[in-house]
Design an enzyme around this catalytic site. Structure first.
Site, PDB file in Angstrom:
ATOM      1  N   ASN A   1       0.798  -1.227   0.000  1.00 17.40           N
ATOM      2  CA  ASN A   1       0.000   0.000   0.000  1.00 17.40           C
ATOM      3  C   ASN A   1       0.829   1.275   0.000  1.00 17.40           C
ATOM      4  O   ASN A   1       0.283   2.366   0.133  1.00 17.40           O
ATOM      5  CB  ASN A   1      -0.956   0.000   1.196  1.00 17.40           C
TER       6      ASN A   1
ATOM      7  N   VAL B   1       1.045   6.916  -0.478  1.00 19.56           N
ATOM      8  CA  VAL B   1       0.337   6.027   0.438  1.00 19.56           C
ATOM      9  C   VAL B   1      -1.079   5.780  -0.075  1.00 19.56           C
ATOM     10  O   VAL B   1      -1.794   6.721  -0.419  1.00 19.56           O
ATOM     11  CB  VAL B   1       0.273   6.655   1.851  1.00 19.56           C
ATOM     12  N   CYS B   2      -1.464   4.517  -0.116  1.00 22.44           N
ATOM     13  CA  CYS B   2      -2.815   4.149  -0.529  1.00 22.44           C
ATOM     14  C   CYS B   2      -3.624   3.851   0.730  1.00 22.44           C
ATOM     15  O   CYS B   2      -3.523   2.782   1.320  1.00 22.44           O
ATOM     16  CB  CYS B   2      -2.775   2.916  -1.430  1.00 22.44           C
ATOM     17  N   LEU B   3      -4.382   4.851   1.148  1.00 22.72           N
ATOM     18  CA  LEU B   3      -5.243   4.726   2.312  1.00 22.72           C
ATOM     19  C   LEU B   3      -6.553   5.402   1.935  1.00 22.72           C
ATOM     20  O   LEU B   3      -6.561   6.598   1.607  1.00 22.72           O
ATOM     21  CB  LEU B   3      -4.580   5.399   3.522  1.00 22.72           C
TER      22      LEU B   3
ATOM     23  N   ARG C   1      -8.220   9.601   0.332  1.00 23.75           N
ATOM     24  CA  ARG C   1      -8.728   9.825  -1.020  1.00 23.75           C
ATOM     25  C   ARG C   1     -10.252   9.930  -0.997  1.00 23.75           C
ATOM     26  O   ARG C   1     -10.793  10.841  -0.405  1.00 23.75           O
ATOM     27  CB  ARG C   1      -8.290   8.675  -1.929  1.00 23.75           C
TER      28      ARG C   1
END
Length: 183
Positions: A104, A111-113, A117
Site C-alpha cells: 500500500n 500512500v494508498c489509504l 482519497r
C-alpha cells in the site's frame, strides 16, 4: 459601503504596532482545526510526532511509526504530513519518507489509504489518519495496492512476502530495488 470590521482590525493593528508588538497573524480555519486536532491527539505507543520546521508551522509535521507486531515489527517509518489551509474539507497530503516494501506504499512514498482519497470526510481528523497508517503495518492490504508486485507476493506467498519485508528492512535488494536499512 464602509466595512466596520476591517476598520476595527486596522485600529487594532495600529495600536499593536504603536506599542512595539508585531502584528498578530490571523489563522485560517484549517490552522485552527489542525491546532485542535493536534492538541487532542491520542497517539498509539508505537507512534510519535515532530515538527521539523518548529511549533509555529503546524501545517507541516512528521509522524514516526515503529510497529510492535506483524511483518514490519522493529522497523521505523517516517511520514510527512502537509495540511492545506482548507483542511478539514480536503485531506492532508501524506508521504512515506522511508523506502519500504509494502503493497500500500509505492517506492516514491505515496500512500494508498482510502481515507486520504475518496473516503475523506471533514469529520475525520489527523488521529484517524495516524491510526489508518498504523493499521497498514499490522494489516497490509493486497486488494487495493500501489505496489502491485508486493501485493501479488503477499496474496500468493505470504512466507516469501515476510522474507522480502525482512530483507528490505535489514537493508538489501528485493528484486531490482534496493531498500536502505530501517530496522
Amino acid at each position: 459601503m464602509i466595512n466596520l470590521f476591517k476598520i476595527k482590525g486596522q485600529k487594532k493593528e495600529e495600536a499593536a504596532s504603536a506599542a512595539g508588538k508585531a502584528p498578530v497573524k490571523k489563522q485560517s480555519a484549517g490552522e485552527l482545526r489542525l491546532h485542535k486536532d493536534i492538541s487532542e491527539l491520542n497517539l498509539p505507543k508505537t507512534t510519535s510526532i515532530s515538527f521539523p520546521n518548529g511549533k509555529d508551522d503546524l501545517m507541516n509535521f512528521e509522524i514516526m511509526i515503529r510497529p510492535d507486531e506483524g511483518y514490519y515489527m522493529g522497523g521505523t517509518f517516517i511520514f510527512t504530513f502537509q495540511v492545506s489551509p482548507s483542511y478539514p474539507h480536503e485531506p492532508p497530503k501524506v508521504k512515506c519518507k522511508t523506502k519500504v516494501y509494502h503493497p500500500n506504499i509505492d517506492l516514491e512514498g505515496n500512500v494508498c489509504l482510502n481515507i486520504l482519497r475518496e473516503d475523506w470526510k471533514p469529520v475525520l481528523n489527523i488521529n484517524t489518519v495516524i491510526y489508518g497508517l498504523n493499521l497498514l503495518f499490522t494489516q497490509p492490504n493486497d486488494e487495493d495496492p500501489l505496489n502491485h508486485e508486493a501485493a501479488v507476493v503477499l496474496r500468493d506467498n505470504p512466507k516469501m512476502f515476510e522474507a522480502n519485508v525482512k530483507r528490505a528492512m535489514a537493508g538489501g535488494y528485493v528484486g531490482q530495488h534496493y531498500f536502505p536499512r530501517c530496522a
